[in-house]
Design a protein around this motif. Structure first.
Motif, PDB file in Angstrom:
ATOM      1  N   ASP A 215       0.672  -1.236   0.022  1.00 45.01           N
ATOM      2  CA  ASP A 215      -0.095   0.164  -0.045  1.00 45.01           C
ATOM      3  C   ASP A 215       0.774   1.164  -0.056  1.00 45.01           C
ATOM      4  O   ASP A 215       0.166   2.512   0.228  1.00 45.01           O
ATOM      5  CB  ASP A 215      -1.080  -0.027   1.307  1.00 45.01           C
ATOM      6  CG  ASP A 215      -0.473   0.437   2.489  1.00 45.01           C
ATOM      7  OD1 ASP A 215       0.873   0.187   2.579  1.00 45.01           O
ATOM      8  OD2 ASP A 215      -0.864   0.659   3.694  1.00 45.01           O
ATOM      9  N   ALA A 288       1.594   0.081  -8.453  1.00 48.10           N
ATOM     10  CA  ALA A 288       1.173  -0.318  -7.040  1.00 48.10           C
ATOM     11  C   ALA A 288       0.707   0.635  -6.099  1.00 48.10           C
ATOM     12  O   ALA A 288       0.051   0.253  -4.921  1.00 48.10           O
ATOM     13  CB  ALA A 288       2.596  -1.249  -6.716  1.00 48.10           C
ATOM     14  N   ASN A 291      -4.249   4.107  -6.151  1.00 46.92           N
ATOM     15  CA  ASN A 291      -5.289   3.923  -5.532  1.00 46.92           C
ATOM     16  C   ASN A 291      -6.620   3.521  -6.591  1.00 46.92           C
ATOM     17  O   ASN A 291      -7.436   2.580  -6.133  1.00 46.92           O
ATOM     18  CB  ASN A 291      -6.075   4.974  -4.393  1.00 46.92           C
ATOM     19  CG  ASN A 291      -5.344   4.787  -3.017  1.00 46.92           C
ATOM     20  OD1 ASN A 291      -4.522   3.707  -2.774  1.00 46.92           O
ATOM     21  ND2 ASN A 291      -5.320   5.864  -2.246  1.00 46.92           N
ATOM     22  N   LYS A 294      -5.920   0.145  -7.943  1.00 51.72           N
ATOM     23  CA  LYS A 294      -6.047  -0.915  -6.964  1.00 51.72           C
ATOM     24  C   LYS A 294      -7.484  -0.985  -6.698  1.00 51.72           C
ATOM     25  O   LYS A 294      -8.004  -2.164  -6.630  1.00 51.72           O
ATOM     26  CB  LYS A 294      -5.394  -0.444  -5.780  1.00 51.72           C
ATOM     27  CG  LYS A 294      -3.706  -0.565  -6.067  1.00 51.72           C
ATOM     28  CD  LYS A 294      -3.042   0.361  -5.208  1.00 51.72           C
ATOM     29  CE  LYS A 294      -2.953  -0.296  -3.903  1.00 51.72           C
ATOM     30  NZ  LYS A 294      -1.757  -1.311  -3.501  1.00 51.72           N
ATOM     31  N   THR A 369       1.880  -6.423  -5.448  1.00 54.31           N
ATOM     32  CA  THR A 369       1.194  -5.500  -4.618  1.00 54.31           C
ATOM     33  C   THR A 369      -0.258  -6.230  -4.285  1.00 54.31           C
ATOM     34  O   THR A 369      -0.410  -7.396  -4.572  1.00 54.31           O
ATOM     35  CB  THR A 369       0.907  -4.089  -5.170  1.00 54.31           C
ATOM     36  OG1 THR A 369       0.114  -3.211  -4.281  1.00 54.31           O
ATOM     37  CG2 THR A 369      -0.011  -4.229  -6.623  1.00 54.31           C
ATOM     38  N   ASN A 370      -1.509  -5.422  -3.817  1.00 52.37           N
ATOM     39  CA  ASN A 370      -2.657  -5.839  -3.662  1.00 52.37           C
ATOM     40  C   ASN A 370      -3.616  -4.816  -4.188  1.00 52.37           C
ATOM     41  O   ASN A 370      -3.332  -3.879  -4.179  1.00 52.37           O
ATOM     42  CB  ASN A 370      -2.810  -6.215  -2.139  1.00 52.37           C
ATOM     43  CG  ASN A 370      -1.984  -7.348  -1.580  1.00 52.37           C
ATOM     44  OD1 ASN A 370      -0.724  -6.955  -0.946  1.00 52.37           O
ATOM     45  ND2 ASN A 370      -2.167  -8.681  -1.694  1.00 52.37           N
ATOM     46  N   ASP A 371      -4.972  -5.326  -3.919  1.00 52.57           N
ATOM     47  CA  ASP A 371      -5.893  -4.364  -4.374  1.00 52.57           C
ATOM     48  C   ASP A 371      -6.308  -3.601  -3.216  1.00 52.57           C
ATOM     49  O   ASP A 371      -6.033  -3.825  -2.175  1.00 52.57           O
ATOM     50  CB  ASP A 371      -7.129  -5.172  -4.819  1.00 52.57           C
ATOM     51  CG  ASP A 371      -7.703  -6.040  -4.119  1.00 52.57           C
ATOM     52  OD1 ASP A 371      -7.039  -6.507  -3.228  1.00 52.57           O
ATOM     53  OD2 ASP A 371      -8.975  -6.597  -4.396  1.00 52.57           O
TER      54      ASP A 371
END
Lengths: 385, 385
Positions: A215, A288, A291, A294, A369-371
């Protein structure tokens, strides 16, 4: 398992009352030798927690006897009282282990700004309790004691010709930058000197933990420690060791990504044909940290426009109108224009693969990375309450 | 009101079918003179939409006759077909207004990567329809037509000694970086040449829109245009004009912040006693982009540790252990250590005031941002669906 898979190590994990749930919250990992070699890398945040300030000094001579790790409090921005808590923790462990305090590293994770008398008492008592329970089977317990918002422990082991590397990790973070504090301890019974250990650790973390960017937030407490006992008596080929160490780090990094706070997608961002590796990393990191991108992935929306909008903010060498973008095997953008329709992309699996082909060079880098999800917001808004 | 408050301007807003809701989606603002002076600032994203590429060329001579703005499609990364759409839009408006196409600016906002034959047809027909409806009372309709996820139109007017500045805005974004595309048109009947207009616009946007950082994402389509008719016949004092223009920009920026996608807090980050204004902006921006801090504010959690963790990633001159932090009037951190208890801070009001006192110099800057909420994630994950 984990930090006690390699010969020469003992560990323990106990509940000292730092976690309101009563779960294990304090771990100790001890190197019984014959070598007492150590190496460590730390957060690059200028706002460093007391354990980081302590451990950076303690590691300077390349000797590490033990690491004490606590969850339930970051001991960061807790003033000189907090630093004394870290110092006393190292002294307590050193006294009980009959080693020098300067060879004991300390790691902490939890809320910033907390670390009163009660916290100190629990850490010191917990350190003594953990040392009393040290065993060559203690790796699993130790990996439980360092968890915070982790839903499961992270462990990895690689065995090569006569020597073993094992590790544990917590957090869903990274080194620079990182979130939710990443703490990692890796042990090996291979024979290495401190310069070799340091070089191998920097090489391995540089392409694993350093490329995990859940994040974009950098912790004050991130630390990765490698402890070398040499108990196997085997001196490994340096490249073979570095590869095995990288495999352990990459395995743990993937586990951290897969358990990131609130995430519903694990996104692998592969940047290809960049002019340099640094460009590839910069481009991947910009995505990554975006926002809007993501959040789109959270909604299973292959919004490649947000990819281009993100990479357009970088200084990397490429022409925004000559970039290809692939999502889960489908080329959605060719030369900066629409290609396959959005409907052709299936983003329902947790594993999400984004390829950004810059079409200018030969360098490549992969960022994990992540959502951005409802649960991320929830977990991080309710964190301290 | 808004862009027709000043003398010499006509505007209109119509529904051309670009929005599936049938709401107004195309606006035209025309300068009837006598002066036809214009100035504009654009997104600094290298990934620029077709209207940005067009308008940057068109503004070069400092003459602007009209601006055509559409919502319902960003016309970004739509290839040469998309650029031709923008070109044809300017030509259509120029033909009907009997001016040069090179004096017509175009702005678009909406989803990236869309802009087919149907889109083009609606934009061209809508341009003609809007021009047919132009009037000196059309400012309100124009401000409605540029809305996307905005819940209400944004308008501002300042009148000084004989001259007026009026403006409209959409989006919850900023120039560099920005989100959700910010489009702004400001008109004035003061007498200015193009150099004066350009200087005043850059001065005003530099301390208003440029310091609004809702989510750290930079749009491909942001544009702020100033049109000067000179119809009042009054040549203003340059400083008085710049101040009034700054007031209009700051008013619109506050309205954008107050209507940012999904936000539940408007956060004013005031950085004081910095070594330089650039340092103050960097420190403020690092906090404005920190998801952990922003999620904490959503949860009404005065988590000042996340403020220090965020600013620790900057290169600004300060000692992390000599920084004070105030939240809504309560000093929660003194010299990098805990001060007032968290319970003393009331974060329930939408307006949130954070002061970061770096204690090294005399410079100050204020950054405006929002919290990170469930609704932000929802709106931006469902955006294109």
């Amino acid at each position: 398992m984990s930090v006690t898979a390699a010969q020469g190590f003992e560990a323990a994990g106990v509940a000292s009352g730092l976690k309101s749930t009563g779960k294990k919250d304090l771990a100790v990992v001890v190197n019984r030798g014959p070598l007492k070699v150590g190496a460590a890398v730390f957060t690059s945040n200028r706002a460093k927690a007391n354990p980081i300030i302590w451990s950076q000094q303690a590691i300077a001579d390349g000797v590490v006897e033990a690491v004490v790790l606590n969850s339930g409090g970051a001991n960061c921005f807790t003033g000189s009282f907090g630093f004394q808590t870290t110092h006393q923790t190292a002294e307590k462990a050193a006294e009980l282990l009959e080693v020098s305090p300067g060879d004991v590293l300390v790691c902490s994770t939890g809320l910033i700004g907390t670390g009163d008398e009660v916290f100190r008492g629990k850490v010191l008592d917990g350190t003594a309790a953990a040392i009393a329970e040290l065993s060559a089977e203690g790796g699993a317990a130790a990996s439980l004691a360092i968890m915070t918002t982790d839903s499961k422990p992270k462990r990895a082991v690689v065995t090569d010709s006569g020597w073993t590397i094992g590790g544990m990790a917590k957090g869903a973070g990274m080194l620079a930058p990182g979130l939710a504090t990443m703490l990692v301890v890796i042990t090996t019974d291979a024979v290495l000197d401190s310069a070799e250990a340091d070089a191998a650790l920097r090489r391995a973390t540089g392409v694993s933990f350093d490329r995990l960017d859940s994040d974009g937030c950098m912790s004050t407490n991130d630390q990765v420690t490698l402890m070398v006992s040499g108990a196997s008596g085997v001196r490994p080929d340096p490249d073979a060791f570095a590869q095995a160490l990288t495999a352990v780090c990459a395995d743990l990094a993937r586990q951290l990504q897969g358990d990131a706070e609130g995430a519903s997608h694990d996104i692998t961002i592969e940047v290809t044909h960049a002019a340099s590796e640094a460009d590839a990393v910069e481009v991947g990191r910009s995505v990554a940290r975006n926002n809007l991108f993501k959040a789109a992935i959270f909604g299973n929306d292959p919004n490649w426009g947000r990819v281009l909008a993100a990479i357009g903010t970088t200084a990397a060498a490429f022409d925004p109108y000559d970039v290809d973008v692939w999502m889960n095997g489908v080329r959605v953008c060719t030369a900066g224009g629409p290609d396959a329709p959005r409907e052709a992309v299936d983003l329902t699996p947790r594993a999400t693969h984004l390829i950004i082909d810059l079409r200018v060079g030969e360098a490549t880098a992969t960022i994990l990375t992540n959502d951005l999800t409802h649960d991320y917001v929830h977990e991080n808004s309710a964190y301290s309450s």
